[in-house]
Motif scaffolding. Structure first.
Motif, PDB file in Angstrom:
ATOM      1  N   MET A 417     -50.466  46.237 -35.993  1.00  0.00           N
ATOM      2  CA  MET A 417     -49.210  45.521 -36.155  1.00  0.00           C
ATOM      3  C   MET A 417     -49.473  44.023 -36.317  1.00  0.00           C
ATOM      4  N   ALA A 418     -48.478  43.336 -36.900  1.00  0.00           N
ATOM      5  CA  ALA A 418     -48.585  41.888 -37.033  1.00  0.00           C
ATOM      6  C   ALA A 418     -48.233  41.166 -35.739  1.00  0.00           C
ATOM      7  N   GLY A 419     -47.424  41.801 -34.886  1.00  0.00           N
ATOM      8  CA  GLY A 419     -47.023  41.153 -33.650  1.00  0.00           C
ATOM      9  C   GLY A 419     -46.500  42.151 -32.641  1.00  0.00           C
ATOM     10  N   HIS A 420     -46.520  41.758 -31.383  1.00  0.00           N
ATOM     11  CA  HIS A 420     -46.066  42.607 -30.279  1.00  0.00           C
ATOM     12  C   HIS A 420     -45.145  41.790 -29.375  1.00  0.00           C
ATOM     13  N   LEU A 421     -44.140  42.429 -28.854  1.00  0.00           N
ATOM     14  CA  LEU A 421     -43.234  41.808 -27.892  1.00  0.00           C
ATOM     15  C   LEU A 421     -43.147  42.708 -26.675  1.00  0.00           C
ATOM     16  N   ILE A 422     -43.539  42.176 -25.529  1.00  0.00           N
ATOM     17  CA  ILE A 422     -43.507  42.913 -24.268  1.00  0.00           C
ATOM     18  C   ILE A 422     -42.495  42.230 -23.356  1.00  0.00           C
ATOM     19  N   ARG A 424     -40.335  42.457 -19.610  1.00  0.00           N
ATOM     20  CA  ARG A 424     -40.286  43.047 -18.270  1.00  0.00           C
ATOM     21  C   ARG A 424     -39.092  42.505 -17.512  1.00  0.00           C
ATOM     22  N   ALA A 425     -38.357  43.379 -16.847  1.00  0.00           N
ATOM     23  CA  ALA A 425     -37.270  42.933 -15.987  1.00  0.00           C
ATOM     24  C   ALA A 425     -37.841  42.171 -14.794  1.00  0.00           C
ATOM     25  N   GLU A 426     -37.078  41.234 -14.296  1.00  0.00           N
ATOM     26  CA  GLU A 426     -37.584  40.394 -13.205  1.00  0.00           C
ATOM     27  C   GLU A 426     -38.016  41.223 -12.003  1.00  0.00           C
ATOM     28  N   ASP A 427     -37.276  42.305 -11.701  1.00  0.00           N
ATOM     29  CA  ASP A 427     -37.641  43.133 -10.551  1.00  0.00           C
ATOM     30  C   ASP A 427     -38.783  44.092 -10.848  1.00  0.00           C
ATOM     31  N   GLY A 428     -39.235  44.155 -12.081  1.00  0.00           N
ATOM     32  CA  GLY A 428     -40.352  45.014 -12.439  1.00  0.00           C
ATOM     33  C   GLY A 428     -39.999  46.462 -12.691  1.00  0.00           C
ATOM     34  N   GLU A 429     -38.722  46.808 -12.631  1.00  0.00           N
ATOM     35  CA  GLU A 429     -38.327  48.202 -12.793  1.00  0.00           C
ATOM     36  C   GLU A 429     -38.239  48.641 -14.251  1.00  0.00           C
ATOM     37  N   PHE A 430     -38.357  47.694 -15.166  1.00  0.00           N
ATOM     38  CA  PHE A 430     -38.259  48.032 -16.597  1.00  0.00           C
ATOM     39  C   PHE A 430     -39.326  47.286 -17.364  1.00  0.00           C
ATOM     40  N   LEU A 431     -39.956  47.986 -18.319  1.00  0.00           N
ATOM     41  CA  LEU A 431     -40.888  47.352 -19.244  1.00  0.00           C
ATOM     42  C   LEU A 431     -40.639  47.920 -20.637  1.00  0.00           C
ATOM     43  N   GLY A 432     -40.479  47.036 -21.608  1.00  0.00           N
ATOM     44  CA  GLY A 432     -40.299  47.439 -22.998  1.00  0.00           C
ATOM     45  C   GLY A 432     -41.376  46.832 -23.870  1.00  0.00           C
ATOM     46  N   HIS A 433     -41.756  47.542 -24.930  1.00  0.00           N
ATOM     47  CA  HIS A 433     -42.814  47.093 -25.832  1.00  0.00           C
ATOM     48  C   HIS A 433     -42.405  47.469 -27.249  1.00  0.00           C
ATOM     49  N   VAL A 434     -42.141  46.477 -28.093  1.00  0.00           N
ATOM     50  CA  VAL A 434     -41.752  46.720 -29.479  1.00  0.00           C
ATOM     51  C   VAL A 434     -42.681  45.929 -30.392  1.00  0.00           C
ATOM     52  N   HIS A 435     -42.564  46.201 -31.696  1.00  0.00           N
ATOM     53  CA  HIS A 435     -43.472  45.611 -32.666  1.00  0.00           C
ATOM     54  C   HIS A 435     -42.723  44.818 -33.724  1.00  0.00           C
ATOM     55  N   LEU A 444     -42.530  35.595 -36.702  1.00  0.00           N
ATOM     56  CA  LEU A 444     -42.504  37.011 -36.332  1.00  0.00           C
ATOM     57  C   LEU A 444     -41.081  37.363 -35.904  1.00  0.00           C
ATOM     58  N   ARG A 445     -40.644  38.521 -36.290  1.00  0.00           N
ATOM     59  CA  ARG A 445     -39.272  38.933 -35.973  1.00  0.00           C
ATOM     60  C   ARG A 445     -39.303  40.294 -35.288  1.00  0.00           C
ATOM     61  N   PHE A 446     -38.633  40.367 -34.155  1.00  0.00           N
ATOM     62  CA  PHE A 446     -38.558  41.601 -33.371  1.00  0.00           C
ATOM     63  C   PHE A 446     -37.099  41.971 -33.146  1.00  0.00           C
ATOM     64  N   THR A 447     -36.828  43.244 -33.013  1.00  0.00           N
ATOM     65  CA  THR A 447     -35.519  43.721 -32.589  1.00  0.00           C
ATOM     66  C   THR A 447     -35.681  44.378 -31.226  1.00  0.00           C
ATOM     67  N   PHE A 448     -34.869  43.931 -30.267  1.00  0.00           N
ATOM     68  CA  PHE A 448     -35.000  44.441 -28.897  1.00  0.00           C
ATOM     69  C   PHE A 448     -33.623  44.525 -28.252  1.00  0.00           C
ATOM     70  N   GLY A 449     -33.408  45.574 -27.487  1.00  0.00           N
ATOM     71  CA  GLY A 449     -32.170  45.725 -26.749  1.00  0.00           C
ATOM     72  C   GLY A 449     -32.409  45.600 -25.252  1.00  0.00           C
ATOM     73  N   PHE A 450     -31.820  44.607 -24.638  1.00  0.00           N
ATOM     74  CA  PHE A 450     -31.966  44.427 -23.189  1.00  0.00           C
ATOM     75  C   PHE A 450     -31.065  45.438 -22.492  1.00  0.00           C
ATOM     76  N   PRO A 451     -31.613  46.275 -21.612  1.00  0.00           N
ATOM     77  CA  PRO A 451     -30.839  47.409 -21.094  1.00  0.00           C
ATOM     78  C   PRO A 451     -29.739  47.032 -20.112  1.00  0.00           C
ATOM     79  N   ALA A 452     -29.873  45.910 -19.408  1.00  0.00           N
ATOM     80  CA  ALA A 452     -28.897  45.568 -18.370  1.00  0.00           C
ATOM     81  C   ALA A 452     -28.884  44.048 -18.196  1.00  0.00           C
ATOM     82  N   PRO A 453     -27.821  43.513 -17.594  1.00  0.00           N
ATOM     83  CA  PRO A 453     -27.802  42.072 -17.317  1.00  0.00           C
ATOM     84  C   PRO A 453     -28.922  41.683 -16.362  1.00  0.00           C
TER      85      PRO A 453
END
Length: 479
Positions: A417-422, A424-435, A444-453
């Motif tokens: 991939m040309a780029g990675h976006l990782i 993590r929620a502040e409490d550590g309960e969520f981790l997402g990894h997109v390209h 670099l352009r990424f699309t990401f959905g934050f699951p919760a406030p």
């Protein structure tokens, strides 16, 4: 009025309308018989690329495809930005034959393989060793070629037979039948030629037999995350160990599929987000992955392992460990570290702080800046800060947002991939990894959905000729 005799019903199949029906039926059968592609399957004729974090370097091993056996096998090394010389040992699992070689960037190792099937490549550098299992695959040719050449051969014979029959038989019906069948053979061969790219290919020579028992796949992986020593000290080198077990038998799991050019992706962050590593551990034994690290501050650390088991699907495994002792007064080089870009103007102001109120760019903040992710390569320390922009300016939970990062230099492929976006929620309960979405240009352009406030720690990564660049920032998602 003389009427031509009606053809028998079976012979009408070889009339133009009948041939059209036959071709349509054949096309439906061929398409229905195709099987869906299996994700991350290693195909014959394709190079195998495996990322490794070894001897303080991030590198990719490239096992080049071989087209025949006995035949040559070449192993190349790509460094980010550099890599040490590697001692390689190739062993055939079938007969135990062993050959040795040395590889470095620009100096590939050349081996000779005598047969297809399972092999092991042992990689050594500066006291670290990894054993990489792989298979030598050679394409045996498409089974559909039999229909192509068989249809053309049969059509040729029948055409000759039709011409001879027409020459010596005054009644044209036999010649018509033979010629019509020949036309059908040519049509089937032509149809297969057109549809061959979508037809299911047979397994190559050397492929692993597919399980035939359960259609549900293999059980998920269970894990144990530990460190050696059990309680590492801040500033001291330690080994992070991940042991993988089968969820139903308890036996070590040693059938990981290479996905995104790695057997496993290991992300380690401190609880407060001030430390970040994205590394690729070494397989040191069946079901065991290890990587050497160093943390410069005490506290709790979170580990996330992204992997995929054959016939099981992708998983995200989690664990944690604790680093003891006082904070290290100076930053120590960390094997496998990536550069966190940091830059300020002569007055000490952050030159890349975005105007977006939802984002806090921490690349100039020592709490999540250079001291937390120093690279062992001094040349990488001067990387400029990337500007981060999120659209919409105030992201909403559960809705996609676009994250853009300005790059410093020309990105080169890393992990495919040309780029990675990782993220993590502040409490550590969520981790997402997109390209990165493949956008050309200097961003670099990424699309990401934050699951919760809430607050999210994020790290954008890309590779240049200067190494792996990491841009840390924080995103606030309102309630």
């Amino acid at each position: 009025m003389i009427r031509s005799p009606r053809l028998p019903r079976w012979l009408r199949l070889f009339c133009p309308a009948g041939l059209l029906r036959l071709l349509c039926l054949a096309a439906l059968l061929v398409v229905a018989s195709t099987s869906p592609a299996v994700a991350h399957d290693v195909r014959a004729g394709a190079d195998l690329r495996i990322a490794q974090t070894i001897a303080g370097a991030e590198l990719t091993l490239v096992i080049k495809a071989t087209t025949r056996v006995p035949g040559p096998l070449r192993v190349e090394v790509i460094g980010f930005p550099s890599a040490p010389a590697l001692d390689l040992r190739l062993r055939s699992t079938a007969d135990g034959r062993v050959t040795h070689g040395t590889a470095a960037p620009g100096r590939p190792a050349r081996f000779r393989v005598e047969e297809t099937g399972p092999h092991e490549l042992t990689v050594g550098a500066r006291g670290e060793t990894a054993v990489i299992p792989f298979r030598v695959l050679v394409d045996r040719g498409s089974g559909w070629e039999f229909l192509i050449y068989g249809g053309l051969f049969t059509a040729g014979l029948l055409l000759v037979g039709g011409l001879l029959t027409g020459a010596f038989n005054r009644r044209g019906r036999p010649a018509f039948v033979v010629t019509a069948v020949a036309a059908a053979g040519i049509s089937v061969a032509a149809l297969v030629v057109v549809l061959e790219p979508w037809l299911p290919a047979g397994p190559p020579d050397g492929a692993e037999p597919r399980p035939t028992g359960s259609a549900l796949g293999r059980p998920y992986v269970q894990r144990v995350v530990t460190t050696v020593p059990a309680r590492p000290a801040a500033g001291e080198e330690f080994t992070t160990r991940v042991e993988l077990f089968d969820g139903s038998t308890g036996r070590p799991v040693d059938d990981l599929a290479v996905h995104h050019e790695a057997m496993a992706h290991l992300v380690i962050t401190s609880q407060d987000g001030r430390y970040f590593r994205h590394v690729h551990p070494l397989r040191t034994a069946p079901g065991r992955l290890e990587v050497r690290l160093r943390a410069d501050r005490p506290g709790r650390y979170l580990a996330y392992v992204e992997l995929e088991r054959t016939d099981s699907g992708g998983q995200l495994l989690t664990g944690s460990f604790t680093v003891a002792g006082p904070a290290s007064p100076t930053t120590s080089p960390d094997p496998g570290g990536q550069d966190a870009t940091a830059s300020s103007d002569p007055d000490g102001r952050d030159v890349s702080a975005p105007s977006d109120p939802a984002i806090r760019d921490t690349s100039g903040d020592t709490s999540r800046g250079r001291d937390a992710t120093a690279s062992p390569d001094p040349a990488v320390q001067d990387a400029a800060t990337g500007t981060v922009t999120v659209t919409p300016a105030v992201p909403q939970a559960g809705r996609p947002a676009t994250v853009e990062v300005a790059v410093n230099g020309t990105p080169r492929p890393w992990l495919g991939m040309a780029g990675h976006l990782i993220v993590r929620a502040e409490d550590g309960e969520f981790l997402g990894h997109v390209h990165e979405m493949g956008t050309p240009g200097s961003r670099l352009r990424f699309t990401f959905g934050f699951p919760a406030p809430g607050r999210y720690f994020a790290w954008a990564q890309y590779a240049t000729d200067r190494g792996i660049i990491t841009v840390p920032f924080t995103v606030e998602v309102p309630r």
